[in-house]
Each structure stands twice: as C-alpha cells, then as structure tokens.
Design an enzyme around this catalytic site. Structure first.
Site: not given
Ligand code: F6R
Length: 244
Positions: A78, A142, A147
């Site tokens: 993303d 997610h 979402e």
């Molecule tokens: C990032 C992504 C998100 C994160 C998720 C967890 O490329 O696709 O799904 O993996 O928001 O974020 P962190 O690792 O910062 O807790």
C-alpha cells in the site's frame, strides 16, 4: 531461536516466540531462504513498525551473503494517497530507508508500489504472482489497508482509512490533521492470491486482534484478516505480548 509454542488452527500455522527479536529473526530467515532458492522470487512487502526488525536482520544476512538480488521483484502492499512519494512518511520513503537503500544489487525498477495509474493486480499476475507476502495487522483487523467492510473479492483500489487507522498512524506525523485519509491498497483477493503468507503481530496493542483471529471460524467482512483462515499456506508469527 526461542520459539515457545507452535500450533495449528483451521489453516493457520501459529508460532509464538518469546519476543519480537526471535520472531523477526525467524521471518528474516524465511525470506532469505526463499531468495537463496529462487533468485527471481516475487516478494510482497509491508511497511509499519512490525516488519522493521525483520528487515534489519534480512539486510545483515543479505549483506554477508552477497546474493545477487537483481532479479528479485517486490510489490508493496500500500501507499498513502495525497503524499508525495518523497515525503518523509510515504511508504516509498519507508521502504527505501528501512530496506532498499541497504541492498545495492536490488534494482529500484523492480520495486513496485500500487498507484492509480497501473493495474497492480495484473502487474503482479504478469510477474508470476507473489511467492511470499509479508503482512502486519491493524488493531481493527485490517491487512494492507483493507479496512472493515472490505470484500473478499476486493482488488487493488483507493480506500478510505478507518478513523482508528488514522489515529494509529498519527504517531508518525506532527498532528492527526496531517495523516492522509486515503490510501491505495492491494485488495483482499490480491493478498489471498499470494502463494505463501506470513502475518506478524507484536506487542500488547495487537492482542485483541490476534485473539479475534484465533476465534474466527470463517471470513467476516468486519474483520478482514479472517480471509486468511481459508488460505492454504499461512504462518502467523506472534510474540508473547500479543498472544497472552
Ligand atoms: C502497512 C500495512 C498495514 C500495517 C498495519 C500494522 O504496509 O499494510 O496493514 O501492517 O497497520 O501497522 P504497524 O506494523 O505499524 O503496527
């Protein structure tokens, strides 16, 4: 490696490690093994806090080995919509700062990010599909930026970020008003097509999401990570904090 517990639920292979360090070393080894066996491997990559240590270990291993990465393809999950790719908080910048710039034989042309201008799903399938997809998980379940409400057939598209995601991501910005409200993300179907998936979750804040994933029996739009329940090759890598 200090692996504490290993179990299987539905299709999910769950590995509980004592801490994030041991878990990240395990995942870095998995990525390294794949690259060693297949110098043309196609990797699906995530940003965020979760994979940072994995990338550090991977850089160490790859630097020591001198493996040729010139035919490795990467596809990130993303990117924010409305931020320049050069912005300090863009996912282009994250990948460059946390992985790509340390790997000189990796070709920048081979590092792909979703954008409104390309048919990302077609680009991935033209490349032969993703061999290994790395995922984190949001506190709301997610994966990528799919979402709650995302459908199982969703493809790469522009999405509205959930208020909980905007709040969580505000830690990287000066104020919550600076956090983009939209992103472009691989869809659940895009992710599901990966041949192998490794989802990582660390720390207390991910505990309820991991509990929900363990309790889920089938895909539920309100908890997008539940798509993984029917995938044939998934590993869930957690530390004790997220799995108490
Ligand atoms: C990032 C992504 C998100 C994160 C998720 C967890 O490329 O696709 O799904 O993996 O928001 O974020 P962190 O690792 O910062 O807790």
């Amino acid at each position: 490696m200090k692996e504490k517990q290993k179990m299987k639920k539905n299709n999910l292979n769950i590995h509980v490690f004592h801490d994030q360090e041991a878990a990240s070393a395990y995942v870095a080894n998995k990525i390294y093994d794949l690259i060693q066996k297949n110098p043309q491997a196609v990797l699906g990559l995530a940003t965020g806090s979760t994979p940072e240590l994995t990338y550090q270990f991977l850089i160490e291993m790859l630097t020591e080995s001198n493996l040729d990465l010139s035919k490795i393809l990467t596809f990130n999950l993303d990117e924010y919509v409305g931020l320049e790719t050069t912005h300090a908080q863009s996912y282009h910048t994250f990948m460059s700062e946390n992985l790509f710039k340390f790997l000189p034989t990796l070709k920048s042309n081979n590092n792909n990010f979703p954008s409104a201008e390309v048919d990302y799903d077609k680009k991935i399938s033209d490349a032969g599909g993703i061999d290994l997809q790395i995922l984190g998980i949001g506190t709301n379940g997610h994966i990528g930026f799919n979402e709650p409400g995302s459908t199982s057939d969703s493809k790469t598209r522009i999405v509205n970020l959930d208020p909980s995601t905007i709040a969580a991501n505000s830690r990287f910005f000066n104020s919550i008003d600076e956090v983009p409200t939209k992103a472009i993300s691989m869809g659940l179907d895009t992710i599901f097509k990966a041949k192998k998936i490794i989802l990582m979750a660390f720390g207390e804040t991910k505990k309820s999401a991991i509990k929900k994933l363990m309790q889920a029996e089938k895909f539920d739009q309100d908890f997008p990570a539940s798509i993984l329940l029917s995938h044939p090759n998934v590993e869930i890598i957690v530390d004790e904090e997220s799995y108490k």
